[in-house]
Design a protein around this motif. Structure first.
Motif, PDB file in Angstrom:
ATOM      1  N   CYS A   2      66.626  39.784  33.998  1.00  0.00           N
ATOM      2  CA  CYS A   2      65.546  39.760  33.079  1.00  0.00           C
ATOM      3  C   CYS A   2      65.013  41.353  32.607  1.00  0.00           C
ATOM      4  CB  CYS A   2      64.202  39.221  34.021  1.00  0.00           C
ATOM      5  SG  CYS A   2      64.257  37.501  34.203  1.00  0.00           S
ATOM      6  N   GLY A   3      65.379  42.341  33.629  1.00  0.00           N
ATOM      7  CA  GLY A   3      65.099  43.555  32.985  1.00  0.00           C
ATOM      8  C   GLY A   3      65.690  43.893  31.914  1.00  0.00           C
ATOM      9  N   SER A   4      67.210  43.354  31.760  1.00  0.00           N
ATOM     10  CA  SER A   4      68.006  43.752  30.698  1.00  0.00           C
ATOM     11  C   SER A   4      67.773  43.118  29.459  1.00  0.00           C
ATOM     12  CB  SER A   4      69.407  43.440  31.180  1.00  0.00           C
ATOM     13  OG  SER A   4      70.458  43.421  30.063  1.00  0.00           O
ATOM     14  N   GLU A   5      67.161  41.745  29.862  1.00  0.00           N
ATOM     15  CA  GLU A   5      66.919  40.906  28.673  1.00  0.00           C
ATOM     16  C   GLU A   5      65.513  41.443  28.006  1.00  0.00           C
ATOM     17  OE1 GLU A   5      68.368  38.095  27.308  1.00  0.00           O
ATOM     18  OE2 GLU A   5      69.920  39.431  28.367  1.00  0.00           O
ATOM     19  N   LEU A   6      64.456  41.885  28.742  1.00  0.00           N
ATOM     20  CA  LEU A   6      63.173  42.446  28.367  1.00  0.00           C
ATOM     21  C   LEU A   6      63.331  43.869  27.624  1.00  0.00           C
ATOM     22  CD1 LEU A   6      60.309  41.842  28.278  1.00  0.00           C
ATOM     23  CD2 LEU A   6      59.842  42.987  30.460  1.00  0.00           C
ATOM     24  N   PHE A   7      64.572  44.631  28.029  1.00  0.00           N
ATOM     25  CA  PHE A   7      64.969  45.874  27.554  1.00  0.00           C
ATOM     26  C   PHE A   7      65.399  45.595  26.178  1.00  0.00           C
ATOM     27  CE2 PHE A   7      68.032  49.001  26.579  1.00  0.00           C
ATOM     28  CZ  PHE A   7      67.588  50.258  26.735  1.00  0.00           C
ATOM     29  N   PRO A  67      63.927  35.425  27.655  1.00  0.00           N
ATOM     30  CA  PRO A  67      63.947  34.012  28.049  1.00  0.00           C
ATOM     31  C   PRO A  67      62.663  33.603  28.686  1.00  0.00           C
ATOM     32  CG  PRO A  67      65.684  35.543  28.630  1.00  0.00           C
ATOM     33  CD  PRO A  67      64.809  36.465  28.150  1.00  0.00           C
ATOM     34  N   GLU A  68      62.602  32.087  28.459  1.00  0.00           N
ATOM     35  CA  GLU A  68      61.286  31.733  29.277  1.00  0.00           C
ATOM     36  C   GLU A  68      61.299  31.602  30.667  1.00  0.00           C
ATOM     37  OE1 GLU A  68      61.243  27.488  28.055  1.00  0.00           O
ATOM     38  OE2 GLU A  68      60.614  28.117  25.792  1.00  0.00           O
ATOM     39  N   TYR A  69      62.544  32.019  31.182  1.00  0.00           N
ATOM     40  CA  TYR A  69      62.808  31.983  32.809  1.00  0.00           C
ATOM     41  C   TYR A  69      62.169  33.573  33.271  1.00  0.00           C
ATOM     42  CZ  TYR A  69      67.517  32.984  31.303  1.00  0.00           C
ATOM     43  OH  TYR A  69      68.499  33.364  30.609  1.00  0.00           O
TER      44      TYR A  69
END
Length: 264
Positions: free
Chosen positions: A247-252, A259-261
């Motif tokens: 999630c950190g990678s995706e938010l970066f 993503p919703e998750y």
């Protein structure tokens, strides 16, 4: 100017580094307080600036250890000011690693500062100079993951938790890659003083290409899978689960959407 004044000048923290540190502090606060309208942008700026800070600390660790080992020229070269533009290979040390973080989300080892090896006596000192940089990354990773392995996540905002996890991931990947005993990387610098003169002469022609060989090997699926399995295992041992790091990678990479998750 007296010698003491010269030493103070050589060790004065660079305004460039202080500026990057200020960006890290402000954007870290923005992530923590959810102040930014686009949290992904704040995470991107926080992680990128913190990554640059870690690169500066990596190179500073090399230089400071070399200074204590006998190379008194590192101060005059600006290596003790934490200025990212003072390093011998500014592109390899800072620009390229930052670009790799943005494009691929991996902590790329930077180029080393120029150490006058002849001034350092003793194999252990030579090895310590090379080991100091990766150890700075290891310590940075330990600090980033402290809330996880100390069980102190209560009250830590999700976005900040994701950012810390991804930043720690970058430190772990950088440390592991840099510790590989490949010519051109710090891992080889650690073992090189203990090799025979004949072996060192045989390896020397290939030293400029070791860094690029490692990067190329990461594109081989088997090697890539084994490497990131090791990274994920280390992250879990530090209390960071795969989803939080992901999630950190995706938010970066906010431009791709979150993503919703990965609730924030």
């Amino acid at each position: 100017m007296s010698s003491a004044a010269v030493r103070r000048q050589e060790r004065r923290i660079s305004p460039v580094f202080l500026a990057v540190l200020a960006v890290m502090a402000v954007t870290g606060w923005a992530v923590w307080t959810d102040f930014a309208a686009l949290p992904g942008v704040a995470v991107f700026l926080f992680v990128t600036s913190a990554w640059i800070v870690s690169l500066c600390l990596h190179e500073y660790a090399h230089a400071r250890t070399a200074l204590h080992g006998g190379d008194i020229t590192v101060g005059a070269k600006g290596y003790l000011t934490l200025n990212p533009f003072a390093y011998t290979h500014a592109v390899l040390s800072v620009v390229l690693p930052v670009l790799f973080v943005i494009m691929g989300g991996i902590g790329l080892p930077g180029g080393a500062v120029f150490i006058e090896q002849g001034r350092i006596k003793g194999r252990w000192k030579h090895s310590l100079v090379s080991a100091a940089g990766p150890l700075a990354n290891v310590l940075f990773a330990v600090v980033c993951t402290a809330p996880f392995w100390l069980g102190m996540l209560d009250g830590v905002p999700a976005a900040f938790r994701y950012a810390l996890a991804f930043l720690a991931f970058l430190q772990v990947t950088a440390a592991l890659l840099n510790l590989l005993p490949v010519p051109g990387l710090d891992g080889y610098g650690i073992v090189e003083p203990w090799l025979s003169y004949r072996v060192k002469r045989q390896i020397e022609p290939y030293a400029p290409y070791g860094f690029f060989v490692v990067i190329a090997l990461l594109f081989v699926p088997v090697v890539n899978g084994a490497f990131f399995d090791a990274v994920d295992a280390l992250m879990r041992s530090l209390g960071v689960d795969d989803l939080t790091r992901y999630c950190g990678s995706e938010l970066f990479r906010f431009w791709e959407g979150t993503p919703e998750y990965c609730p924030i």
